[in-house]
Design an enzyme around this catalytic site. Sequence first.
Site, short mmCIF file in Angstrom:
data_model
loop_
_atom_site.label_atom_id
_atom_site.label_comp_id
_atom_site.label_asym_id
_atom_site.label_seq_id
_atom_site.Cartn_x
_atom_site.Cartn_y
_atom_site.Cartn_z
N HIS A 66 0.89 -1.15 0.05
CA HIS A 66 0.00 -0.03 -0.19
C HIS A 66 0.84 1.24 0.09
O HIS A 66 0.24 2.35 0.32
CB HIS A 66 -1.08 0.03 1.34
S1 FES Z 1 1.82 -0.67 3.26
FE1 FES Z 1 -0.06 -1.82 3.84
S2 FES Z 1 1.37 -3.46 4.33
FE2 FES Z 1 2.78 -2.26 3.99
#
Ligand code: FES
Length: 210
Positions: free
Chosen positions: A158
């Site tokens: 993410h």
């Molecule tokens: S940013 Fe979501 S698991 Fe690393």
Amino acid sequence: MTQSETPPSSDGTRRRDLLATGTVVLGCAGACALAVPFVESLKNPVANPLSDRLLDVDLSSLTPGQDMSVRWRDWPVFIQRRTPQMLAALQAPDHLATLRDADSKVLQQPKDATNWHRSVRPEYGVLIGVCTHLGCVPSFEKPGSTPEAKGGYFCPCHGSHFDAAGRVARRAPAPCNLPVPPVTFLSDTKLRIGHSAGDPGFSMSDIQQI
Ligand code: FES
């Protein structure tokens, strides 16, 4: 308050478990697959026979600006050897302003790593390679590999950025800095993971978010 501004929960593990149940299974499959080759590339040196919780690592082949990965207690552990430029970047005021917890106030490390470089020796960084958002494995951004890369870590799931000391960017979805394991230098090139001579009472269960 946006998600990126949400302070770390005092019960971070439970929070992440809830998030994981709802999100990881359906939404993270493709992104997590990207991390698999990295996990498979982890070296796995022989554990100390006296205890499966102690791991001795030879650092003699690690050159400045490089990192290596080992496995300890089923976690990937990143070990990096920092250059003077990497150390300078960690202290730059404009960089510190971009971090959520620049002073490591959240308990994500032993006492002897509660400092500006989050390590026992400034030259070496040792971090648990598990993103504090939903547990993916971040990848190392070798200094100079891109104009922005200063030896930090990027989580492909993410998009959380961590600097070379494992400090999370203020706008990242990950709520906390990367955990630091307890370590002791047995010599200039031999590192023991699993015990902190500077904080002998430290336990990984003290970590707030892993
Ligand atoms: S940013 Fe979501 S698991 Fe690393």
